[in-house]
Design a protein around this motif. Structure first.
Motif, PDB file in Angstrom:
ATOM      1  N   ARG A  13     -52.550  16.947  51.924  1.00  0.00           N
ATOM      2  CA  ARG A  13     -52.855  17.801  53.074  1.00  0.00           C
ATOM      3  C   ARG A  13     -51.861  17.566  54.218  1.00  0.00           C
ATOM      4  O   ARG A  13     -51.463  18.481  54.919  1.00  0.00           O
ATOM      5  CB  ARG A  13     -54.279  17.534  53.573  1.00  0.00           C
ATOM      6  CG  ARG A  13     -55.380  17.916  52.609  1.00  0.00           C
ATOM      7  CD  ARG A  13     -55.475  19.422  52.441  1.00  0.00           C
ATOM      8  NE  ARG A  13     -54.558  19.932  51.410  1.00  0.00           N
ATOM      9  CZ  ARG A  13     -54.363  21.198  51.151  1.00  0.00           C
ATOM     10  NH1 ARG A  13     -55.023  22.122  51.841  1.00  0.00           N
ATOM     11  NH2 ARG A  13     -53.529  21.587  50.229  1.00  0.00           N
ATOM     12  N   SER A  49     -60.301  16.548  60.317  1.00  0.00           N
ATOM     13  CA  SER A  49     -60.711  17.952  60.371  1.00  0.00           C
ATOM     14  C   SER A  49     -61.226  18.535  59.067  1.00  0.00           C
ATOM     15  O   SER A  49     -60.863  18.107  57.974  1.00  0.00           O
ATOM     16  CB  SER A  49     -59.527  18.806  60.824  1.00  0.00           C
ATOM     17  OG  SER A  49     -58.912  18.227  61.934  1.00  0.00           O
ATOM     18  N   ASN A  50     -62.032  19.576  59.202  1.00  0.00           N
ATOM     19  CA  ASN A  50     -62.340  20.473  58.104  1.00  0.00           C
ATOM     20  C   ASN A  50     -61.235  21.513  57.987  1.00  0.00           C
ATOM     21  O   ASN A  50     -60.901  21.959  56.898  1.00  0.00           O
ATOM     22  CB  ASN A  50     -63.669  21.188  58.324  1.00  0.00           C
ATOM     23  CG  ASN A  50     -64.818  20.204  58.473  1.00  0.00           C
ATOM     24  OD1 ASN A  50     -65.483  20.174  59.500  1.00  0.00           O
ATOM     25  ND2 ASN A  50     -65.034  19.387  57.456  1.00  0.00           N
ATOM     26  N   ARG A  51     -60.705  21.906  59.168  1.00  0.00           N
ATOM     27  CA  ARG A  51     -59.598  22.855  59.165  1.00  0.00           C
ATOM     28  C   ARG A  51     -58.589  22.438  60.225  1.00  0.00           C
ATOM     29  O   ARG A  51     -58.966  22.003  61.313  1.00  0.00           O
ATOM     30  CB  ARG A  51     -60.091  24.272  59.475  1.00  0.00           C
ATOM     31  CG  ARG A  51     -60.774  24.933  58.285  1.00  0.00           C
ATOM     32  CD  ARG A  51     -61.037  26.384  58.567  1.00  0.00           C
ATOM     33  NE  ARG A  51     -62.006  26.574  59.649  1.00  0.00           N
ATOM     34  CZ  ARG A  51     -62.059  27.675  60.385  1.00  0.00           C
ATOM     35  NH1 ARG A  51     -61.220  28.656  60.189  1.00  0.00           N
ATOM     36  NH2 ARG A  51     -62.981  27.777  61.323  1.00  0.00           N
ATOM     37  N   ASP A 104     -57.107  24.414  55.204  1.00  0.00           N
ATOM     38  CA  ASP A 104     -58.379  23.756  54.878  1.00  0.00           C
ATOM     39  C   ASP A 104     -58.108  22.334  54.401  1.00  0.00           C
ATOM     40  O   ASP A 104     -57.147  22.090  53.680  1.00  0.00           O
ATOM     41  CB  ASP A 104     -59.100  24.525  53.772  1.00  0.00           C
ATOM     42  CG  ASP A 104     -59.628  25.857  54.274  1.00  0.00           C
ATOM     43  OD1 ASP A 104     -59.972  25.912  55.465  1.00  0.00           O
ATOM     44  OD2 ASP A 104     -59.670  26.825  53.486  1.00  0.00           O
ATOM     45  N   VAL A 135     -62.473  21.165  63.889  1.00  0.00           N
ATOM     46  CA  VAL A 135     -61.227  21.923  63.811  1.00  0.00           C
ATOM     47  C   VAL A 135     -60.190  21.297  64.729  1.00  0.00           C
ATOM     48  O   VAL A 135     -60.470  21.040  65.898  1.00  0.00           O
ATOM     49  CB  VAL A 135     -61.464  23.396  64.208  1.00  0.00           C
ATOM     50  CG1 VAL A 135     -60.140  24.147  64.318  1.00  0.00           C
ATOM     51  CG2 VAL A 135     -62.373  24.074  63.191  1.00  0.00           C
ATOM     52  N   THR A 172     -65.707  28.046  56.141  1.00  0.00           N
ATOM     53  CA  THR A 172     -64.430  28.444  56.741  1.00  0.00           C
ATOM     54  C   THR A 172     -64.433  29.941  56.995  1.00  0.00           C
ATOM     55  O   THR A 172     -63.832  30.719  56.289  1.00  0.00           O
ATOM     56  CB  THR A 172     -63.254  28.089  55.821  1.00  0.00           C
ATOM     57  OG1 THR A 172     -63.589  28.540  54.512  1.00  0.00           O
ATOM     58  CG2 THR A 172     -63.003  26.609  55.812  1.00  0.00           C
ATOM     59  N   ILE A 224     -53.838  28.439  59.019  1.00  0.00           N
ATOM     60  CA  ILE A 224     -55.022  27.596  59.102  1.00  0.00           C
ATOM     61  C   ILE A 224     -55.166  26.891  57.767  1.00  0.00           C
ATOM     62  O   ILE A 224     -55.246  27.539  56.720  1.00  0.00           O
ATOM     63  CB  ILE A 224     -56.281  28.421  59.434  1.00  0.00           C
ATOM     64  CG1 ILE A 224     -56.121  29.069  60.814  1.00  0.00           C
ATOM     65  CG2 ILE A 224     -57.521  27.520  59.407  1.00  0.00           C
ATOM     66  CD1 ILE A 224     -57.291  29.907  61.256  1.00  0.00           C
ATOM     67  N   SER A 246     -62.874  31.999  58.870  1.00  0.00           N
ATOM     68  CA  SER A 246     -61.754  32.269  59.769  1.00  0.00           C
ATOM     69  C   SER A 246     -61.535  33.770  59.881  1.00  0.00           C
ATOM     70  O   SER A 246     -62.126  34.556  59.156  1.00  0.00           O
ATOM     71  CB  SER A 246     -60.497  31.586  59.251  1.00  0.00           C
ATOM     72  OG  SER A 246     -60.286  31.983  57.914  1.00  0.00           O
ATOM     73  N   GLU A 271     -68.504  22.334  62.311  1.00  0.00           N
ATOM     74  CA  GLU A 271     -67.128  22.205  61.839  1.00  0.00           C
ATOM     75  C   GLU A 271     -66.318  21.302  62.761  1.00  0.00           C
ATOM     76  O   GLU A 271     -66.595  21.209  63.954  1.00  0.00           O
ATOM     77  CB  GLU A 271     -66.470  23.591  61.829  1.00  0.00           C
ATOM     78  CG  GLU A 271     -66.074  24.069  60.457  1.00  0.00           C
ATOM     79  CD  GLU A 271     -65.167  25.286  60.531  1.00  0.00           C
ATOM     80  OE1 GLU A 271     -64.143  25.275  59.830  1.00  0.00           O
ATOM     81  OE2 GLU A 271     -65.494  26.230  61.286  1.00  0.00           O
TER      82      GLU A 271
END
Ligand SMILES: Nc1ncnc2c1ncn2[C@@H]1O[C@H](COP(=O)(O)OP(=O)(O)O)[C@@H](O)[C@H]1O
Ligand SMILES: [Mg+2]
Lengths: 284, 289
Positions: A261, A223-225, A241, A55, A3, A239, A5, A53
């Motif tokens: 989440r 998603s991962n993020r 995670d 996203v 990540t 953002i 970012s 990733e």
């Protein structure tokens, strides 16, 4: 998880390591600039996406998700700021077909059979006929439509058409896949099924994905993020995670972490909607 | 299949209906013609003006000349064949020209506003006036050993009528792809030409097909009218003129020449229908015209 970012000022990756899939810095987009009907669609967008990733971009209607995706795809030019794809300027990446794209409407050409639709990007790359055919059949197997090569698009269901569109987007094996609400027009059952398949396909081809969606569970599951955006002007507010591991299946949808989440994303969206009022977000 | 059989049956029924109307009016209509509210609009029904359908048919097998063994039928078919070939040349030229113009107008937005009005105006010029002009210009044309053949003027006029619907239909079709499809081609870094060939032209096919139908009919009309007004020998247009002069002595002849012209039009329509079938196979049914 990777990540990384924040603003990626280090444009050229150091020798040996792969370049970032996407690097966006100080991005701003104004439509109809210097005119009475100017729209500030995006401001201050910084986002770095590592190779492999997944996203998601989520936010209320009109917050600039599609605009951001089109800027990455170099289908629009930024008003200011930079977009690097695969370590290159976006324009160069487009020329090199470094990304594939899929939209809500499958956009298949109705006069081409399924297999010839998948061949389109390869034709434009100048591949020979035999190679093209072979790769297209490979892609059809990947999206589990091996028996439908000779069918015409209008003979397929919506879900199958979307798979063909994904196969087409990935035919040239681009490192990056850009998707704008690709499952938005599908029924819930097909949608969940397609989500699982998309994860498998991306894992197998190690493709990086930027995925625009309206659906919170979809964003979280995939998603991962999750990048949460706010409207007027469009910007990234948070953002989130998502640590659900890399082997996600139907059980993932029942897991407590999954709900945790979802709640996090929902709260992030609530935060930005205090003034704007909730619209355009699906809670299912 | 059922659908096609039904259409064929409808065609036969329509033909029979025309024959029945003709013979029906001939049976009950006034022999010397008649007035309605003082206007002489009811045609006379004598054999001179309205011959029986069967005498038109037998007239086909009369000798074309007083001394000679060529039948009217073979002369009419010969004339129709001659005109048909010219109409085909005109059609091909018109289609090529129409499509070329459509491509140019698609490429250059500005050209559309500059050129399109002239295309529309061009179609209002009466063909009868244009035919001798074209024949006159053509007659002066000579490039090396190549001399402008007379039939070429008729072909040019056929092309003149064929090109307009093709240009307009193709232009609409070339502009028909939606933004997402164009964006897809952009995302694949396709050049303008590649986009034209792989997206715009295939998208235009459903628009081009009906335009070809109009263009085919236009080419036939243009050629026949040009033959009549330039006096080109050998074609069906000339035969119509000749045979209508002989109407007093042999009233059925002019009708046989009109059959010839109808046959010419039908053949052209059939060719376009074949093009239609070939181009539109594998297309979704609802976008077929
Ligand atoms: N081509 C354009 N011209 C002018 N305004 C546009 C254009 N495309 C998008 N916009 C505006 O930019 C904003 C963001 O649009 P978009 O990126 O499509 O939002 P989203 O995909 O998040 O729903 C909206 O206010 C929209 O009206
Ligand atoms: Mg959108």
């Amino acid at each position: 998880m990777s990540t990384t970012s924040g603003a990626g000022s280090n444009a050229t990756a150091s020798a040996g390591t792969a370049p970032n899939a996407v690097e966006i810095a100080g991005l701003r987009k104004v439509f109809n600039a210097n005119k009475a009907n100017a729209v500030e669609a995006l401001v201050d967008v910084d986002l770095t996406i590592a190779p492999g990733e997944f996203v998601s971009l989520i936010g209320p209607s009109g917050c600039g998700k599609s605009t951001l995706l089109r800027l990455i795809a170099n289908l629009l030019d930024p008003t200011s700021g930079t977009v690097l794809v695969n370590g290159k300027p976006a324009a160069q990446a487009r020329q090199d077909q470094d990304y594939g794209m899929a939209f809500q409407q499958s956009g298949l050409f109705e006069w081409r059979s399924v297999v010839r639709n998948i061949e389109l990007p390869l034709e434009l790359k100048g591949w020979g006929k035999a190679e093209r055919r072979a790769r297209a059949h490979e892609m059809l197997e990947l999206v589990k439509l091996g028996d439908f090569a000779g069918h015409m698009p209008w003979q397929l269901s919506g879900g199958m058409q979307q798979r063909v569109a994904i196969a087409r987007a990935l035919a040239a094996h681009p490192p990056l896949l850009l998707m704008d609400e690709p499952f938005g027009a599908l029924d819930e059952m097909t949608r969940e099924h397609m989500q699982a398949e998309l994860l498998q396909i991306c894992a197998r081809t190690s493709t990086t994905v930027v995925f625009v969606t309206h659906s919170i569970p979809e964003a979280v599951y995939l998603s991962n993020r999750v990048v949460v955006m706010s409207p007027r002007p469009g910007r990234i507010t948070e953002i989130i995670d998502v640590d659900l591991g890399s082997d996600r299946d139907e059980d993932t949808r029942e897991a407590t972490e999954f709900y945790g989440r979802i709640t996090a994303v929902r709260e992030a969206l609530r935060g930005i909607e205090m003034g704007a009022g909730p619209r355009g977000i699906e809670d299912r | 299949m059922i659908h096609r059989l039904r259409r064929a049956a409808m065609f036969v029924v329509a033909m029979l209906l025309v024959v029945a109307l003709w013979e029906g009016y001939k049976a009950i209509g006034p022999a010397k013609g008649g007035d309605v509210l003082g206007f002489g609009i009811l045609p006379r029904t004598n054999d001179q003006v309205m011959p029986h359908v069967w005498s038109m048919v037998t007239g086909l097998f009369d000798p074309a000349q007083r001394q000679g063994d060529q039948t009217v039928l073979s002369v009419v078919l010969g004339g129709a064949w001659y005109s048909f070939r010219i109409a085909l040349v005109g059609f091909a030229g018109g289609v090529a020209g129409g499509m070329a113009i459509a491509v140019v107008l698609t490429r250059f937005r500005l050209a559309e506003r500059a050129i399109l009005p002239y295309l529309v105006i061009s179609q209002t010029v009466p063909l009868i006036a244009l035919a001798p002009l074209v024949a006159g210009w053509g007659g002066k044309l000579q490039i090396g050993d190549w001399v402008w053949p007379k039939w070429m003027s008729a072909a040019v006029l056929g092309a003149f009528l064929a090109f307009f619907p093709v240009a307009v239909g193709t232009l609409r079709g070339l502009k028909s792809p939606n933004a997402a499809s164009l964006e897809l081609m952009d995302s694949l870094a396709a050049s303008w030409w590649r986009t034209l060939v792989k997206l715009r032209f295939p998208s235009a096919v459903p628009y081009i097909v009906p335009a070809l139908k109009l263009g085919g009919a236009g080419a036939v009309v243009g050629v026949v009218v040009a033959e009549i007004s330039t006096g080109l020998k050998g074609g069906i247009g000339r035969l119509i003129i000749e045979y209508s002069r002989q109407a007093t002595s042999e009233p059925t002849k002019v009708f046989t020449s009109i059959f010839g012209a109808a046959l010419l039009g039908l053949t052209m329509a059939a060719i376009v229908a074949c093009i239609d079938l070939a181009l539109m196979r594998n297309r979704p049914k609802e976008s077929a015209s």
